[in-house]
Design a protein around this motif. Structure first.
Motif, PDB file in Angstrom:
ATOM      1  N   ARG A  72     -24.606  55.965 -69.610  1.00  0.00           N
ATOM      2  CA  ARG A  72     -24.305  55.761 -68.189  1.00  0.00           C
ATOM      3  C   ARG A  72     -23.410  56.859 -67.626  1.00  0.00           C
ATOM      4  O   ARG A  72     -23.616  57.300 -66.494  1.00  0.00           O
ATOM      5  CB  ARG A  72     -23.614  54.408 -67.980  1.00  0.00           C
ATOM      6  CG  ARG A  72     -24.478  53.186 -68.279  1.00  0.00           C
ATOM      7  CD  ARG A  72     -23.732  51.894 -67.978  1.00  0.00           C
ATOM      8  NE  ARG A  72     -23.403  51.799 -66.571  1.00  0.00           N
ATOM      9  CZ  ARG A  72     -22.177  51.806 -66.076  1.00  0.00           C
ATOM     10  NH1 ARG A  72     -21.142  51.930 -66.887  1.00  0.00           N
ATOM     11  NH2 ARG A  72     -21.987  51.712 -64.787  1.00  0.00           N
ATOM     12  N   ALA A  73     -22.411  57.279 -68.398  1.00  0.00           N
ATOM     13  CA  ALA A  73     -21.379  58.163 -67.856  1.00  0.00           C
ATOM     14  C   ALA A  73     -21.530  59.627 -68.238  1.00  0.00           C
ATOM     15  O   ALA A  73     -20.861  60.482 -67.655  1.00  0.00           O
ATOM     16  CB  ALA A  73     -19.996  57.675 -68.301  1.00  0.00           C
ATOM     17  N   VAL A  74     -22.399  59.946 -69.200  1.00  0.00           N
ATOM     18  CA  VAL A  74     -22.591  61.335 -69.620  1.00  0.00           C
ATOM     19  C   VAL A  74     -24.036  61.773 -69.430  1.00  0.00           C
ATOM     20  O   VAL A  74     -24.306  62.790 -68.784  1.00  0.00           O
ATOM     21  CB  VAL A  74     -22.168  61.535 -71.097  1.00  0.00           C
ATOM     22  CG1 VAL A  74     -22.414  62.974 -71.524  1.00  0.00           C
ATOM     23  CG2 VAL A  74     -20.700  61.172 -71.291  1.00  0.00           C
ATOM     24  N   LEU A  75     -24.979  61.010 -69.989  1.00  0.00           N
ATOM     25  CA  LEU A  75     -26.383  61.386 -69.878  1.00  0.00           C
ATOM     26  C   LEU A  75     -26.885  61.273 -68.449  1.00  0.00           C
ATOM     27  O   LEU A  75     -27.614  62.155 -67.971  1.00  0.00           O
ATOM     28  CB  LEU A  75     -27.230  60.505 -70.803  1.00  0.00           C
ATOM     29  CG  LEU A  75     -28.734  60.807 -70.820  1.00  0.00           C
ATOM     30  CD1 LEU A  75     -28.995  62.230 -71.285  1.00  0.00           C
ATOM     31  CD2 LEU A  75     -29.480  59.802 -71.695  1.00  0.00           C
ATOM     32  N   TRP A  76     -26.507  60.208 -67.751  1.00  0.00           N
ATOM     33  CA  TRP A  76     -26.994  60.007 -66.389  1.00  0.00           C
ATOM     34  C   TRP A  76     -26.571  61.135 -65.445  1.00  0.00           C
ATOM     35  O   TRP A  76     -27.426  61.694 -64.745  1.00  0.00           O
ATOM     36  CB  TRP A  76     -26.538  58.653 -65.850  1.00  0.00           C
ATOM     37  CG  TRP A  76     -26.883  58.444 -64.403  1.00  0.00           C
ATOM     38  CD1 TRP A  76     -26.037  58.454 -63.335  1.00  0.00           C
ATOM     39  CD2 TRP A  76     -28.193  58.206 -63.866  1.00  0.00           C
ATOM     40  NE1 TRP A  76     -26.711  58.236 -62.167  1.00  0.00           N
ATOM     41  CE2 TRP A  76     -28.040  58.085 -62.458  1.00  0.00           C
ATOM     42  CE3 TRP A  76     -29.458  58.094 -64.429  1.00  0.00           C
ATOM     43  CZ2 TRP A  76     -29.122  57.845 -61.611  1.00  0.00           C
ATOM     44  CZ3 TRP A  76     -30.541  57.849 -63.579  1.00  0.00           C
ATOM     45  CH2 TRP A  76     -30.365  57.736 -62.194  1.00  0.00           C
ATOM     46  N   PRO A  77     -25.303  61.518 -65.360  1.00  0.00           N
ATOM     47  CA  PRO A  77     -24.967  62.639 -64.469  1.00  0.00           C
ATOM     48  C   PRO A  77     -25.632  63.940 -64.885  1.00  0.00           C
ATOM     49  O   PRO A  77     -25.927  64.778 -64.033  1.00  0.00           O
ATOM     50  CB  PRO A  77     -23.439  62.732 -64.561  1.00  0.00           C
ATOM     51  CG  PRO A  77     -23.064  61.974 -65.783  1.00  0.00           C
ATOM     52  CD  PRO A  77     -24.098  60.906 -65.953  1.00  0.00           C
ATOM     53  N   TYR A  78     -25.878  64.110 -66.182  1.00  0.00           N
ATOM     54  CA  TYR A  78     -26.614  65.303 -66.615  1.00  0.00           C
ATOM     55  C   TYR A  78     -28.019  65.307 -66.021  1.00  0.00           C
ATOM     56  O   TYR A  78     -28.466  66.323 -65.469  1.00  0.00           O
ATOM     57  CB  TYR A  78     -26.693  65.361 -68.131  1.00  0.00           C
ATOM     58  CG  TYR A  78     -27.623  66.441 -68.635  1.00  0.00           C
ATOM     59  CD1 TYR A  78     -27.240  67.779 -68.610  1.00  0.00           C
ATOM     60  CD2 TYR A  78     -28.891  66.116 -69.108  1.00  0.00           C
ATOM     61  CE1 TYR A  78     -28.100  68.776 -69.049  1.00  0.00           C
ATOM     62  CE2 TYR A  78     -29.764  67.101 -69.552  1.00  0.00           C
ATOM     63  CZ  TYR A  78     -29.360  68.430 -69.514  1.00  0.00           C
ATOM     64  OH  TYR A  78     -30.222  69.413 -69.948  1.00  0.00           O
ATOM     65  N   VAL A  79     -28.708  64.181 -66.105  1.00  0.00           N
ATOM     66  CA  VAL A  79     -30.072  64.086 -65.570  1.00  0.00           C
ATOM     67  C   VAL A  79     -30.072  64.312 -64.060  1.00  0.00           C
ATOM     68  O   VAL A  79     -30.897  65.072 -63.525  1.00  0.00           O
ATOM     69  CB  VAL A  79     -30.691  62.717 -65.917  1.00  0.00           C
ATOM     70  CG1 VAL A  79     -32.009  62.517 -65.189  1.00  0.00           C
ATOM     71  CG2 VAL A  79     -30.899  62.596 -67.421  1.00  0.00           C
ATOM     72  N   VAL A  80     -29.141  63.676 -63.360  1.00  0.00           N
ATOM     73  CA  VAL A  80     -29.088  63.781 -61.902  1.00  0.00           C
ATOM     74  C   VAL A  80     -28.826  65.215 -61.465  1.00  0.00           C
ATOM     75  O   VAL A  80     -29.567  65.793 -60.655  1.00  0.00           O
ATOM     76  CB  VAL A  80     -28.020  62.840 -61.332  1.00  0.00           C
ATOM     77  CG1 VAL A  80     -27.789  63.114 -59.848  1.00  0.00           C
ATOM     78  CG2 VAL A  80     -28.420  61.387 -61.546  1.00  0.00           C
ATOM     79  N   TRP A  81     -27.786  65.819 -62.013  1.00  0.00           N
ATOM     80  CA  TRP A  81     -27.389  67.137 -61.528  1.00  0.00           C
ATOM     81  C   TRP A  81     -28.271  68.250 -62.083  1.00  0.00           C
ATOM     82  O   TRP A  81     -28.455  69.282 -61.436  1.00  0.00           O
ATOM     83  CB  TRP A  81     -25.912  67.373 -61.836  1.00  0.00           C
ATOM     84  CG  TRP A  81     -25.071  66.570 -60.904  1.00  0.00           C
ATOM     85  CD1 TRP A  81     -24.596  65.304 -61.108  1.00  0.00           C
ATOM     86  CD2 TRP A  81     -24.650  66.930 -59.589  1.00  0.00           C
ATOM     87  NE1 TRP A  81     -23.896  64.867 -60.013  1.00  0.00           N
ATOM     88  CE2 TRP A  81     -23.907  65.847 -59.066  1.00  0.00           C
ATOM     89  CE3 TRP A  81     -24.810  68.083 -58.809  1.00  0.00           C
ATOM     90  CZ2 TRP A  81     -23.345  65.868 -57.797  1.00  0.00           C
ATOM     91  CZ3 TRP A  81     -24.247  68.113 -57.535  1.00  0.00           C
ATOM     92  CH2 TRP A  81     -23.525  67.014 -57.048  1.00  0.00           C
ATOM     93  N   ARG A 106     -40.053  72.941 -69.570  1.00  0.00           N
ATOM     94  CA  ARG A 106     -38.976  72.936 -70.567  1.00  0.00           C
ATOM     95  C   ARG A 106     -37.616  72.898 -69.889  1.00  0.00           C
ATOM     96  O   ARG A 106     -36.706  72.191 -70.321  1.00  0.00           O
ATOM     97  CB  ARG A 106     -39.068  74.161 -71.476  1.00  0.00           C
ATOM     98  CG  ARG A 106     -37.966  74.216 -72.536  1.00  0.00           C
ATOM     99  CD  ARG A 106     -38.044  75.492 -73.352  1.00  0.00           C
ATOM    100  NE  ARG A 106     -37.797  76.670 -72.529  1.00  0.00           N
ATOM    101  CZ  ARG A 106     -36.565  77.119 -72.232  1.00  0.00           C
ATOM    102  NH1 ARG A 106     -35.498  76.473 -72.674  1.00  0.00           N
ATOM    103  NH2 ARG A 106     -36.412  78.190 -71.495  1.00  0.00           N
ATOM    104  N   LEU A 107     -37.479  73.672 -68.815  1.00  0.00           N
ATOM    105  CA  LEU A 107     -36.200  73.702 -68.110  1.00  0.00           C
ATOM    106  C   LEU A 107     -35.877  72.356 -67.477  1.00  0.00           C
ATOM    107  O   LEU A 107     -34.708  72.025 -67.283  1.00  0.00           O
ATOM    108  CB  LEU A 107     -36.229  74.795 -67.036  1.00  0.00           C
ATOM    109  CG  LEU A 107     -36.336  76.236 -67.527  1.00  0.00           C
ATOM    110  CD1 LEU A 107     -36.403  77.201 -66.350  1.00  0.00           C
ATOM    111  CD2 LEU A 107     -35.175  76.590 -68.438  1.00  0.00           C
ATOM    112  N   ALA A 108     -36.911  71.592 -67.149  1.00  0.00           N
ATOM    113  CA  ALA A 108     -36.675  70.263 -66.578  1.00  0.00           C
ATOM    114  C   ALA A 108     -36.041  69.334 -67.598  1.00  0.00           C
ATOM    115  O   ALA A 108     -35.322  68.394 -67.245  1.00  0.00           O
ATOM    116  CB  ALA A 108     -37.982  69.670 -66.073  1.00  0.00           C
TER     117      ALA A 108
END
Length: 290
Positions: A72-81, A106-108
């Motif tokens: 929730r707090a690490v992976l999610w902001p990575y995906v969003v940003w 790949r970059l996605a």
């Protein structure tokens, strides 16, 4: 209670990252180049080590709660940003008539030349550390640092070395932390970290947004005819930090909070966001690594 020195040190590391990118985007300055060269040895290991300090406490909640919290707090902001980052890069390339990257798919998933790799690494470290007992993590910390020193400069070298620093932080938190005399902790606690602690408490916000904001702020300044690095670099530093502070205030609203933590429908979503922190290069001009 949060320890001010941890927030302050994390905030210091975030400012060091902003200074590094400000030189890349805003233009070279001799004094800033020298500062960044010195800070290069410390900024990312410091962020990883500080993240590792809290590993044992998070693992004590149980594997399921630990991993769900990091998702929730690490992976999610990575995906969003990372999605926002890649989208704005593609829009910029289309607007300038340049071809899109051939490895767009790949970059996605993962962009090692971008700036959000830290969050991806951090999530991987939490996943890999979850099944390891304390003694195994203690042995792995120096082992990974030694192994990383034998690997040439590459993404693998960076991943292995920072994994070592992450577990060094865990080791210090478990072994040294409880044995620090109270007089020392009291002395450290009296130090006023000021705005650095403020940044450190919400480091994921400043880290996730700073480079995208910086790039567009510098582009605007250039369009206004200002290209002197001595004038552009302060803009590249102040504007992202100011926007980060604004986003922190806006996190009371669910739409803004959802940029940095997985949104929940229950009433605890807003209160839990306060503890989220990290740790922590879009156009060609900024295609370099921390």
């Amino acid at each position: 209670m949060r320890q001010q020195w941890m927030d302050g040190m994390r905030g210091l590391a975030i400012v060091a990252v902003v200074l590094f990118h400000a030189e890349l985007v805003g233009g070279p300055l001799i004094w800033l180049s020298e500062v960044n060269q010195e800070l290069a040895h410390y900024r990312m290991p410091l962020l990883m080590g500080l993240s590792g300090l809290l590993l044992a406490r998070s693992l004590a909640k149980g594997p399921r709660r630990h991993l769900s919290g990091k998702a929730r707090a690490v992976l999610w902001p990575y995906v969003v940003w990372a999605s926002l980052d890649l989208t704005q890069v593609c829009l910029h390339l289309l607007a300038t008539g340049e071809p899109l990257p051939p490895d767009l798919s790949r970059l996605a998933l993962y962009n090692p030349s971008g700036y959000l790799w830290f969050l991806a690494f951090l999530f991987c470290y939490h996943v890999l550390a979850t099944p390891l007992p304390a003694w195994a993590r203690s042995i792995a910390a120096p082992t990974l640092l030694l192994l990383g020193a034998t690997i040439g400069s590459s993404d693998l070298h960076r991943f292995v070395t920072l994994a070592g620093w992450f577990l060094v932080g865990d080791l210090l938190g478990r072994v040294v932390g409880p044995r620090v005399p109270g007089v020392v902790t009291d002395l450290v606690g009296r130090f006023r970290w000021g705005f650095l602690a403020t940044i450190g408490r919400q480091s994921v916000v400043y880290y996730a947004c700073h480079l995208i904001v910086m790039v567009y702020a510098v582009r605007l300044v250039h369009r206004l005819g200002v290209t002197e690095p001595r004038l552009v670099v302060p803009v590249a530093v102040v504007v992202p930090l100011a926007v980060g502070a604004l986003l922190v205030r806006l996190r009371r609203h669910r739409w803004a909070d959802a940029l940095f933590v997985w949104p929940r429908v229950d009433s605890t979503a807003v209160t839990e966001r306060i503890g989220a922190s990290v740790p922590e290069e879009v156009p060609a001009l900024a295609q370099r690594q921390c």
